[in-house]
Design an enzyme around this catalytic site. Structure first.
Site, mmCIF file in Angstrom:
data_model
loop_
_atom_site.group_PDB
_atom_site.id
_atom_site.type_symbol
_atom_site.label_atom_id
_atom_site.label_comp_id
_atom_site.label_asym_id
_atom_site.label_seq_id
_atom_site.Cartn_x
_atom_site.Cartn_y
_atom_site.Cartn_z
ATOM 1 N N ASP A 1 -8.027 -0.575 -3.259
ATOM 2 C CA ASP A 1 -7.358 -0.105 -4.465
ATOM 3 C C ASP A 1 -7.450 -1.101 -5.606
ATOM 4 O O ASP A 1 -6.925 -0.840 -6.690
ATOM 5 C CB ASP A 1 -5.881 0.200 -4.162
ATOM 6 C CG ASP A 1 -5.400 1.467 -4.848
ATOM 7 O OD1 ASP A 1 -6.227 2.370 -5.061
ATOM 8 O OD2 ASP A 1 -4.208 1.548 -5.201
ATOM 9 N N ASP B 1 6.814 5.420 2.896
ATOM 10 C CA ASP B 1 6.823 5.738 4.325
ATOM 11 C C ASP B 1 8.097 6.475 4.736
ATOM 12 O O ASP B 1 8.038 7.489 5.449
ATOM 13 C CB ASP B 1 6.642 4.456 5.149
ATOM 14 C CG ASP B 1 7.504 3.307 4.631
ATOM 15 O OD1 ASP B 1 8.353 3.554 3.752
ATOM 16 O OD2 ASP B 1 7.336 2.176 5.096
#
Length: 1073
Positions: free
Chosen positions: A400, A775
């Site tokens: 990224d 998450d």
């Protein structure tokens, strides 16, 4: 495509697609025709049905048995298939036998593919692909997904398969796409025999024999062998513990399968009653004692210190509620056990093509200077060397930060893997990350492993040379070896990039064996677009992997979490591929284990209490929370599908059952009201509901309805025909006749920065946006739809990673976690009010509420930690004069707290030191990171002031063992706990001095205050050691700020004492005044 073909880069929005080096396509290899069949019992041909189709006795495994043998077996034999032990269903024209009345589904082969239900209009059957034999007629979701319309803009997908007809039904084998296995989907012509699955001669065929052996003798021998096997299986489970079988009764009493391959792949191991019963009793007693204690505290105010008393009571009530949220989700702790040998017998038999599901492994990285390439390389090498069929594994690395250093390091890693992977498999070494394997310092002279592996040292030199070169970027930017400018020179403005390092061809090791796929991915980034940090990168990997390989399951790890157990994927498949659990399991979470932490774990980096106590408790309810790494996902759950639940799973919880009564059951055990399933709410709506498509498919000639279903799909999944087609394939794989070059172009499209606009990505499907702790939010959405999760703790830890052992880095990590919880608390997905009409269990909801409200505990905690110093400085106390009655409740409360902790340690196996470190860091984090997270979260949500995402450093320890433990890095997070520590130390000195000057009678009241203050100081002791460092040196700024704040607070309190009562005087005061 060729593994060494080169990189592709491009942007859909800018209509760019560049192949930096030319690649060549490789088409699918032709398949061999199927051969004829003979009955494996009598040796005659299997024969045909009245319709001319091959006779199939067993719909589960298609074991070749002729019609006479099938009829005899149903009448006088064991009435089950010799190979898979599945009970034979009645075929059309066969006489009924005992037990046929229990069958409530259609068992005639003629109607096997009849999808017409009730009075609905007959619709044109669509091609059904991506499903294995075992799942062909067992999944209700598959029945709803069979109609597959044309996709975007009415154009056929590349490699689209023609419509299937009843005369040309097709079955597709699992494969990994053009980058993977050579196995391709094949289509069975009814005029050809059904494929034969090879049977282990030692198990079945010897019992039957071939040719002219007497039929009766064979049958009797077969029955005798089955009876002996059943006795062995029964004794195994009655003697080996009392654990319940998944999908069976307790102790395997309902287990009627003699063959190991047909037995459950896992089992629940409940805790012994001698451990669990006292634990629950103490919890109930503690709750009762806590109630009486709070009743006493509320009804006995302290008149001369009313503000202090009120503050303390409010804090204690909050602590009590926080304890309830933390304690009761641990009411049903369990352990689990897996059976890898049974998994191999069922899906990976030696000498046969592996039937294990394909898995795509995701590795995420951002900054190679904070996440060293050597660490990432070790993680990738451990994945490529995993003990799993190579054609079933694909590794995707998400960069990224678009760093050329990461790209070149992966290129070196792919070359080194050609030597490292065969070395690992030849010697069966563990772990298979070379850095950590050689760090074990094994005595090679006494082991079978060769004494050196000099290639790894050379590999490290090359990687370190790349890191040294990348420290300073040239003014003109980085340039690739062929002279092409690196497309990612600007990390905030660059096209999407994909490079296949190891693929369908060219990915061979030094022994000539195939290697797993290795794909480099860097999604497109442009100014003005919201990229959603790690969650956005993971969603990009979901799409690009679906286009290229489309593994049925996904496993994500951080770049510093390597495979410590090469069988980790098989451990996960014991749950995911289990017939009873797999269809309703959204993910299998492994515990996090760490390397490189100091012996005493000063800052509780291991999180042992959370992973070995809290997570095991959740596993007994609806499953553990997702912790961001070391987790294997069901791809269908990430797409927003609802799980396949049984009638028992749909039973209301105990609260609703007591109010509304039990659910009425019909005659059919498997029947589930279709209308009730379709009824959706905000929390359980499936993002891809086949019911919506069926409405358009039934009126196939109506182009308008078909167009509406296409637009609905594009609105949810984005405008990619190839990707939408992949979502139909529940068992993974991609259409067989796809062009690799077109797939790469489509892969570039799905990672473009504008692909997610006006879709459901990040809202209902994939990783959910809205929090830096994506998450927790992602797992919560799955559980709210009714999915369960599994906590898998293999004997050898599946994964190991690195943790920040430095105090400042550890606090910054905890700050990020707490900030994400505050963001969820202030969002629409807050578990306090979201998804009550879904299938989230009550105790699971309490656990999620606890994960998002725990930062708020920092406010009462810091107030409670300051109270002892105030009491010592002012001579007041928060408790009135203690009577015997009050003393009893105080003593009982402390005893119950200690007993709860001891019994938790007993059933979990956690050590007392780990438990104490967790208690200490709860106070350290609560007075620092959690407090900052509350205010930063409020600023971000209410004022729109965003905070930067900080990548946790994974720097290697180059200055000696645990050198980084003593490194001091200034951060404002250190100020509040330092201030609390100094105030309490000042208070202790002031209190003792006052007692010495006041005489013996003042020591009695002082003990309670001193105990209170010393409790705070002892909990902050690791923090104090972290401030002092190795040379006992603390930065001047910390000392100045802390002493200044402590002095100002103390002087102001003495000057403005709110507890000093002043009485107005009208005259002069006399001697008795």
């Amino acid at each position: 495509m060729e593994a060494n073909a080169g990189m592709v880069a491009g942007s859909r929005n800018r209509n760019e697609f560049v192949m930096i080096r030319h690649d060549s396509d490789s088409g699918p290899k032709p398949l061999k025709h199927l051969s004829a069949q003979v009955c494996q019992i009598c040796g005659d041909t299997v024969g045909l049905t009245a319709n001319g189709d091959p006779f199939v006795a067993c719909n589960e495994c298609a074991f070749p048995v002729c019609r006479p043998c099938y009829e005899y077996e149903r009448k006088d034999g064991n009435r089950s298939c010799p190979q898979c032990k599945t009970r034979y269903k009645r075929q059309k024209g066969s006489p009924r036998v005992e037990g046929d009345d229990d069958e409530d589904d259609v068992d005639d082969l003629e109607n096997e593919f009849n999808y017409t239900n009730g009075n609905s209009k007959p619709r044109k059957p669509w091609h059904m692909y991506g499903q294995g034999e075992d799942d062909l007629a067992t999944s209700s979701r598959q029945e709803s997904q069979r109609p597959i319309p044309l996709l975007t803009n009415g154009q056929p997908v590349s490699g689209e398969i023609p419509d299937a007809t009843p005369e040309h039904q097709s079955v597709a084998t699992q494969h990994s796409g053009p980058l993977g296995s050579e196995k391709r989907a094949h289509y069975i012509d009814p005029s050809l025999p059904v494929p034969v699955r090879t049977v282990d001669p030692s198990k079945d065929l010897n019992s039957y024999g071939l040719g002219s052996v007497d039929w009766k003798e064979r049958v009797e021998g077969w029955k005798l062998k089955q009876e002996k096997s059943m006795i062995q299986v029964a004794s195994r489970y009655t003697d080996g513990g009392k654990g319940d079988m998944e999908g069976t009764g307790s102790n395997g009493e309902d287990l009627q399968m003699a063959d190991d391959a047909r037995q459950p792949l896992s089992r629940i191991v409940p805790l012994p009653p001698s451990h669990l019963t006292p634990y629950r009793v103490v919890i109930v007693l503690r709750l009762i004692i806590l109630g009486f204690f709070l009743q006493y505290r509320v009804t006995h105010p302290v008149s001369n210190a009313y503000p202090l008393w009120l503050t303390s009571v409010i804090c204690e009530i909050w602590f009590a509620l926080s304890w309830l949220l933390d304690q009761f989700p641990k009411w049903f702790p369990i352990n689990r056990e897996t059976y890898l040998d049974r998994l191999a017998l069922r899906y990976d038999r030696e000498g046969e093509p592996s039937q294990l599901a394909p898995i795509d492994v995701f590795v995420s990285t951002v900054d190679p200077l904070k996440e060293p390439p050597l660490v990432t390389a070790n993680t990738v090498l451990s994945i490529l060397a995993v003990d799993y069929p190579v054609d079933k594994v694909s590794c995707y690395v998400s960069d990224d930060g678009s760093a050329m250093l990461t790209f070149e390091a992966l290129a070196e890693t792919s070359e080194f893997a050609r030597k490292w992977v065969p070395f690992c498999k030849k010697h069966s070494i563990e772990p298979r990350a070379p850095e950590f394997y050689f760090a074990q310092k094994i005595d090679y002279l006494k082991d079978k492993i060769q004494p050196s592996f000099r290639e790894y040292e050379e590999f490290k030199v090359r990687i370190n040379a790349l890191v040294a070169k990348a420290q300073k970027m040239p003014e003109e930017g980085w340039t690739m070896q062929d002279g092409t400018a690196w497309p990612g020179n600007n990390p905030r403005d660059h096209p999407g990039m994909i490079q296949v390092f190891l693929g369908h061809s060219g990915g061979l090791d030094t022994d000539g064996n195939e290697l797993p796929r290795l794909v480099y991915v860097s999604r497109e980034k442009r100014p003005g677009f919201q990229h959603h940090k790690k969650a956005g990168a993971m969603n990009a990997l979901i799409r690009v992997s679906a286009v290229l390989t489309n593994g049925a399951y996904l496993l994500n790890v951080d770049c510093d979490h390597y495979f410590n157990n090469s069988k980790a994927l098989r451990e996960a498949m014991c749950f995911m591929m289990d017939p009873a659990l797999g269809k309703k399991t959204c993910y299998v979470q492994f515990p996090q284990r760490f390397d490189g932490i100091d012996l005493h774990d000063r800052y509780a980096n291991r999180n042992i209490v959370f992973f070995d106590i809290n997570m095991k408790g959740l596993d007994g309810i609806q499953g553990p929370v997702y912790v961001g790494t070391g987790c294997c996902f069901n791809r269908q759950a990430l797409y927003g599908y609802d799980p396949l639940l049984t009638e028992a799973d749909l039973e209301p919880n105990i609260v609703l059952k007591s109010c509304c009564g039990p659910r009425k059951k019909g005659k059919s055990k498997k029947y589930i009201d279709k209308k009730r399933q379709v009824k959706r709410t905000e929390s359980t709506i499936p993002i891809f509901n086949m019911e919506d498509i069926e409405e358009g498919v039934e009126g196939f000639d109506d182009e308008r309805s078909l167009l509406m279903s296409q637009k609905s799909l594009e609105k949810r999944f984005g405008q990619s025909a190839v990707f939408i087609a992949s979502t139909f394939m529940e068992n993974g794989g991609i259409p067989p006749s796809t062009n690799p070059a077109s797939l790469l172009k489509e892969a570039i499209h799905v990672i473009s920065c504008g692909y997610e606009d006006k879709t459901e990505w990040g809202k209902e499907i994939g990783w959910i946006y809205g929090s830096v702790t994506e998450d927790i939010l992602t797992g919560f959405k799955m559980h709210a739809r009714g999915w369960i999760s599994i906590y898998c703790v293999p004997p050898r830890p599946a994964f190991k990673g690195s943790a920040p052992i430095n105090l400042s880095d550890r606090l910054n990590q905890v700050l990020r976690w707490a900030l994400g919880s505050v963001e969820i608390l202030l969002s629409r997905h807050c578990p306090i009010w979201y998804g009550y009409s879904g299938r989230l269990k009550l105790l699971e909801r309490l656990a999620y509420i606890n994960t998002i409200v725990y930062p708020l505990t920092s406010i009462p905690l810091i107030a409670y930690c300051v109270l002892p110093a105030i009491c010592l400085l002012t001579g007041k106390f928060i408790i009135p004069e203690i009577s015997n009655y009050a003393s009893a409740w105080f003593i009982l409360l402390f005893i119950s707290i200690a007993a709860t902790g001891i019994l938790e340690l007993r059933w979990s196996g956690v050590g007392i030191e780990d438990w104490w470190r967790n208690e200490q860091f709860w106070v350290i984090g609560g007075t620092s990171a959690h407090l900052f997270a509350v205010f930063q979260g409020l600023l971000k949500v209410l004022a729109g002031i965003d905070t930067n995402f900080t990548v946790t450093s994974k720097a290697s320890d180059e200055d000696g063992d645990f050198a980084e433990l003593y490194v001091f890095k200034w951060t404002s997070l250190l100020i509040p706990p330092t201030t609390v520590l100094v105030i309490n130390l000042v208070g202790v000195v002031a209190g003792v001095s006052y007692a010495i000057n006041s005489g013996y009678q003042s020591w009695g009241p002082l003990f309670g205050k001193l105990f209170f203050a010393l409790w705070v100081i002892v909990h902050l002791y690791p923090f104090l050691k972290g401030l002092l460092g190795r040379q006992n040196r603390t930065p001047t700024i910390v000392i100045v700020w802390s002493i200044l704040l402590a002095s100002i607070f103390s002087l102001l309190w003495v000057r403005i004492d709110p507890f000093t009562k002043t009485t107005p005087t009208n005259g002069q005061c006399g001697i008795d005044c």
